[in-house]
Enzyme design. Structure first.
Site, PDB file in Angstrom:
ATOM      1  N   GLU A   1     -29.438  31.256 -39.612  1.00  0.00           N
ATOM      2  CA  GLU A   1     -29.760  32.057 -41.010  1.00  0.00           C
ATOM      3  C   GLU A   1     -28.577  32.207 -41.586  1.00  0.00           C
ATOM      4  OE1 GLU A   1     -31.845  35.790 -41.027  1.00  0.00           O
ATOM      5  OE2 GLU A   1     -31.457  35.926 -43.074  1.00  0.00           O
TER       6      GLU A   1
ATOM      7  N   LYS B   1     -22.866  38.804 -29.475  1.00  0.00           N
ATOM      8  CA  LYS B   1     -21.659  38.801 -29.853  1.00  0.00           C
ATOM      9  C   LYS B   1     -21.667  39.611 -31.195  1.00  0.00           C
ATOM     10  CE  LYS B   1     -18.548  37.495 -32.234  1.00  0.00           C
ATOM     11  NZ  LYS B   1     -17.748  38.331 -33.091  1.00  0.00           N
TER      12      LYS B   1
ATOM     13  N   GLU C   1     -22.250  31.828 -53.157  1.00  0.00           N
ATOM     14  CA  GLU C   1     -22.866  33.301 -52.584  1.00  0.00           C
ATOM     15  C   GLU C   1     -21.701  34.169 -52.841  1.00  0.00           C
ATOM     16  OE1 GLU C   1     -23.570  33.879 -48.350  1.00  0.00           O
ATOM     17  OE2 GLU C   1     -25.348  34.792 -48.926  1.00  0.00           O
TER      18      GLU C   1
ATOM     19  N   CYS D   1     -28.015  38.913 -47.296  1.00  0.00           N
ATOM     20  CA  CYS D   1     -28.487  37.147 -47.701  1.00  0.00           C
ATOM     21  C   CYS D   1     -29.427  37.050 -48.495  1.00  0.00           C
ATOM     22  CB  CYS D   1     -28.572  36.828 -46.349  1.00  0.00           C
ATOM     23  SG  CYS D   1     -29.805  37.410 -45.216  1.00  0.00           S
TER      24      CYS D   1
HETATM   25  P1  NDP Z   1     -18.918  34.753 -40.938  1.00  0.00           P
HETATM   26  O1  NDP Z   1     -19.679  33.535 -40.874  1.00  0.00           O
HETATM   27  O2  NDP Z   1     -17.328  34.492 -40.376  1.00  0.00           O
HETATM   28  O3  NDP Z   1     -19.244  35.909 -39.310  1.00  0.00           O
HETATM   29  C1  NDP Z   1     -20.566  36.187 -39.186  1.00  0.00           C
HETATM   30  C2  NDP Z   1     -20.679  36.309 -37.616  1.00  0.00           C
HETATM   31  O4  NDP Z   1     -20.006  35.012 -37.063  1.00  0.00           O
HETATM   32  C3  NDP Z   1     -19.596  37.360 -37.044  1.00  0.00           C
HETATM   33  O5  NDP Z   1     -20.109  37.894 -35.891  1.00  0.00           O
HETATM   34  C4  NDP Z   1     -18.294  36.645 -36.680  1.00  0.00           C
HETATM   35  O6  NDP Z   1     -17.535  37.515 -35.753  1.00  0.00           O
HETATM   36  C5  NDP Z   1     -18.616  35.367 -36.167  1.00  0.00           C
HETATM   37  N1  NDP Z   1     -17.917  34.282 -36.394  1.00  0.00           N
HETATM   38  C6  NDP Z   1     -17.044  33.992 -37.185  1.00  0.00           C
HETATM   39  N2  NDP Z   1     -16.353  32.959 -36.948  1.00  0.00           N
HETATM   40  C7  NDP Z   1     -16.671  32.249 -35.963  1.00  0.00           C
HETATM   41  C8  NDP Z   1     -16.738  31.130 -34.996  1.00  0.00           C
HETATM   42  N3  NDP Z   1     -15.864  30.203 -35.121  1.00  0.00           N
HETATM   43  N4  NDP Z   1     -17.580  30.933 -33.830  1.00  0.00           N
HETATM   44  C9  NDP Z   1     -18.292  31.774 -33.619  1.00  0.00           C
HETATM   45  N5  NDP Z   1     -18.685  32.982 -34.355  1.00  0.00           N
HETATM   46  C10 NDP Z   1     -17.845  33.173 -35.664  1.00  0.00           C
HETATM   47  O7  NDP Z   1     -18.973  35.584 -41.915  1.00  0.00           O
HETATM   48  P2  NDP Z   1     -17.778  36.428 -42.624  1.00  0.00           P
HETATM   49  O8  NDP Z   1     -18.008  37.688 -41.979  1.00  0.00           O
HETATM   50  O9  NDP Z   1     -16.765  35.765 -42.699  1.00  0.00           O
HETATM   51  O10 NDP Z   1     -18.262  36.479 -44.279  1.00  0.00           O
HETATM   52  C11 NDP Z   1     -18.045  35.462 -45.081  1.00  0.00           C
HETATM   53  C12 NDP Z   1     -19.168  35.260 -45.993  1.00  0.00           C
HETATM   54  O11 NDP Z   1     -20.274  34.648 -45.140  1.00  0.00           O
HETATM   55  C13 NDP Z   1     -19.780  36.437 -46.873  1.00  0.00           C
HETATM   56  O12 NDP Z   1     -18.793  36.569 -48.171  1.00  0.00           O
HETATM   57  C14 NDP Z   1     -21.042  35.913 -47.109  1.00  0.00           C
HETATM   58  O13 NDP Z   1     -21.176  35.172 -48.243  1.00  0.00           O
HETATM   59  C15 NDP Z   1     -21.622  35.155 -45.790  1.00  0.00           C
HETATM   60  N6  NDP Z   1     -22.166  36.075 -45.054  1.00  0.00           N
HETATM   61  C16 NDP Z   1     -23.857  35.777 -44.761  1.00  0.00           C
HETATM   62  C17 NDP Z   1     -24.293  36.496 -43.980  1.00  0.00           C
HETATM   63  C18 NDP Z   1     -25.796  36.338 -43.771  1.00  0.00           C
HETATM   64  O14 NDP Z   1     -26.614  37.425 -43.575  1.00  0.00           O
HETATM   65  N7  NDP Z   1     -26.475  35.321 -44.210  1.00  0.00           N
HETATM   66  C19 NDP Z   1     -23.606  37.600 -43.146  1.00  0.00           C
HETATM   67  C20 NDP Z   1     -22.469  37.524 -43.199  1.00  0.00           C
HETATM   68  C21 NDP Z   1     -21.681  36.948 -44.097  1.00  0.00           C
HETATM   69  P3  NDP Z   1     -16.357  38.251 -36.669  1.00  0.00           P
HETATM   70  O15 NDP Z   1     -16.808  39.185 -37.610  1.00  0.00           O
HETATM   71  O16 NDP Z   1     -16.089  39.157 -35.278  1.00  0.00           O
HETATM   72  O17 NDP Z   1     -15.270  37.435 -36.823  1.00  0.00           O
END
Ligand code: NDP
Length: 500
Positions: free
Chosen positions: A264, A188, A396, A298
């Protein structure tokens, strides 16, 4: 700030994608559609179906059937390796198309996207060897009556949730290793960056992966993502993203089937610079560590911790680097820093820049929204007079925002570096081997760089200490992560009876 002019251009119409189940791309039909606009240009570039809960069930059922009938895990390592190698070759053949859609949906510079796609092909090539070398252990020291074997078996159906910052790279740091282990996948991607995951599913089918082994469901995290983490037919969930959603993944596993988890999550990664470092190298590395992928990474080095005697000079050197960095159209080959990927992330970054100033930190340079005519861009920001309790030093931000804090001793540098709930990555810059090794040993981080930053390849594992996550991806550890261990006890000769 150089602003480069564009060569490639966005498509005249968005490309339509289907989602992917059981070896086939399924068109949207009467499902709702998510239309993605390029963050660098503001024009629609892709149209992706919003899967329904029934689509998710169908994808999991396909992966379940493919795992249970052993059409993939039952093949020998040589056959699995052949598919992974072919997939690597096909990624190289379609590299330009993948890099183009990665740049359009994510906003990263095209030169960077191309390099990442090359690295992804390399992941498949490396993991193909692991499909053949994965093995267990044996114990020939249990006495004449007993022989012990430890085998590794694939965990089963793996749910794979990936974020928008490195849609293809993070995917390819996992998929070849998962497949090398013999597991099957329901992926996903983030709704805003689904295209390249769908392209990879096509490539894997063309490479000879049996139907049902790689499925991709598209849609939002709160619907399809949540459904996947709760699904009782998913044996393991690999999640990369925010700590907040990571917590939901853990809760969902506890509420449902205790699926195995790989997480992660976030990072607030230190860059420790000693006065004896090659400061020119360090300044360039520090600018790269926070400017790369617009700091939406990250492992971005977002906390600069500098020996006090060179702190002012070094701040000026980093400022000079920021002034020269080329921010601009992601499709321009000369661009080094592209667009901010989502509106929400743009708002988050700008609000931290305001908050930093409100908390009393000094904005040395950058931090303003850049007007490129279209899209959303932020000039890399550098903050001085930062204290350890400020939000910009603790949370972050996930953007091009760097804070500087001085230190007076090795002990203090280590204490500042470890003063975070995270433990994903760290860098140290020094020509003194004792300092380099002491800091490397004592700073809590899953990934460490000495006199460089953000370097890596398929051999070296990644993952976090503390609240940055569980488990490791890539390297031989990456394939082992998707296995479970079975101990086999084999009696030799006649068993000593319990009842005579
Ligand atoms: P999220 O954690 O919301 O998104 C990461 C993934 O999880 C996406 O595929 C998202 O789908 C999915 N997701 C979101 N909500 C759910 C849920 N309830 N159940 C299962 N999967 C879910 O990150 P954000 O996009 O909101 O970013 C917010 C913050 O997260 C950033 O500012 C950053 O600090 C951190 N982040 C860290 C990352 C890393 O590499 N460690 C990567 C991305 C973000 P969808 O996008 O379709 O909603």
């Amino acid at each position: 700030m150089d602003q480069a002019s564009s060569k490639l251009s966005p498509p005249s119409a968005p490309r339509e994608f289907g989602f992917f189940v059981n070896g086939k791309s399924i068109p949207a039909g009467d499902r709702d559609i998510f239309e993605r606009a390029s963050p660098g240009h503001g024009v629609p570039v892709t149209r992706i179906p919003k899967c329904t809960p029934a689509d998710l069930d169908a994808a999991v059922a396909a992966a379940r059937a493919a795992f249970d009938d052993r059409r993939w895990s039952g093949l020998n390592g040589q056959a699995r390796a052949a598919v992974l190698l072919k997939a690597g070759a096909l990624i190289r053949e379609r590299a330009e198309e993948i890099a183009y859609f990665e740049t359009l949906e994510n906003g990263k510079p095209i030169s960077q996207a191309r390099a990442e796609v090359g690295g992804c092909a390399d992941m498949f090539e490396y993991a193909s060897g692991l499909a053949r070398s994965l093995h267990g252990d044996s114990f020939n020291n249990l006495g004449d009556g007993l022989f012990g074997i430890v085998t590794r078996e694939p965990v089963g159906v793996v749910g794979l949730i990936t974020p928008w910052n490195f849609p293809f790279l993070i995917l390819c740091e996992r998929v070849p290793y998962i497949l090398a282990s013999g597991c099957t996948i329901v992926a996903k991607p983030s709704e805003v960056t689904s295209a390249t995951t769908l392209i990879l599913a096509e490539i894997l089918t063309e490479a000879g992966l049996p139907d049902g082994c790689m499925n991709v469901v598209t849609g939002s995290g709160s619907t399809i993502g949540q459904g996947l983490i709760e699904h009782v037919d998913v044996d393991m969930l690999s999640f990369t993203g925010s700590t907040a959603v990571g917590r939901r993944v853990v809760e969902a596993a506890g509420r449902t089937n205790f699926k195995k988890l790989g997480l992660e999550l976030g990072g607030k990664n230190p860059q420790i610079v000693f006065a004896d470092a090659d400061l020119e190298d360090a300044a360039d590395g520090v600018a790269f560590g926070i400017g790369f992928n617009t700091g939406q990474c990250c492992v971005s080095g977002s906390r600069l911790i500098v020996e006090r005697s060179v702190a002012d000079k070094f701040a000026q050197m980093v400022q000079d680097k920021f002034a020269k960095v080329r921010v601009g159209d992601p499709l321009d080959e000369a661009t080094q820093v592209g667009a901010i990927t989502t509106d929400a992330q743009n708002t988050t970054i700008m609000s931290y820049i305001e908050k930093g100033q409100a908390e009393g930190a000094r904005l040395i340079c950058g931090g303003e929204q850049l007007d490129m005519g279209r899209g959303q861009y932020i000039a890399p920001a550098l903050f001085g007079d930062v204290t350890r309790d400020m939000a910009i030093a603790r949370e972050e931000i996930f953007g091009p925002v760097l804070t500087i804090m001085p230190f007076d001793s090795v002990e203090e540098a280590i204490a500042i570096a470890n003063d975070t709930v995270y433990g994903l990555a760290a860098s140290v810059w020094t020509k003194n081997i004792d300092k380099a090794l002491t800091v490397t040993r004592r700073v809590q981080a899953g990934r460490f760089w000495v006199n460089t930053t953000l370097a890596g390849g398929p051999e070296l594992p990644l993952g976090g200490f503390k609240q940055s996550g569980w488990g490791r991806e890539a390297g031989k550890y990456g394939v082992e992560e998707y296995t479970q261990i079975k101990s086999v006890h084999i009696e030799i000769g006649k068993r000593t009876p319990w009842i005579e």
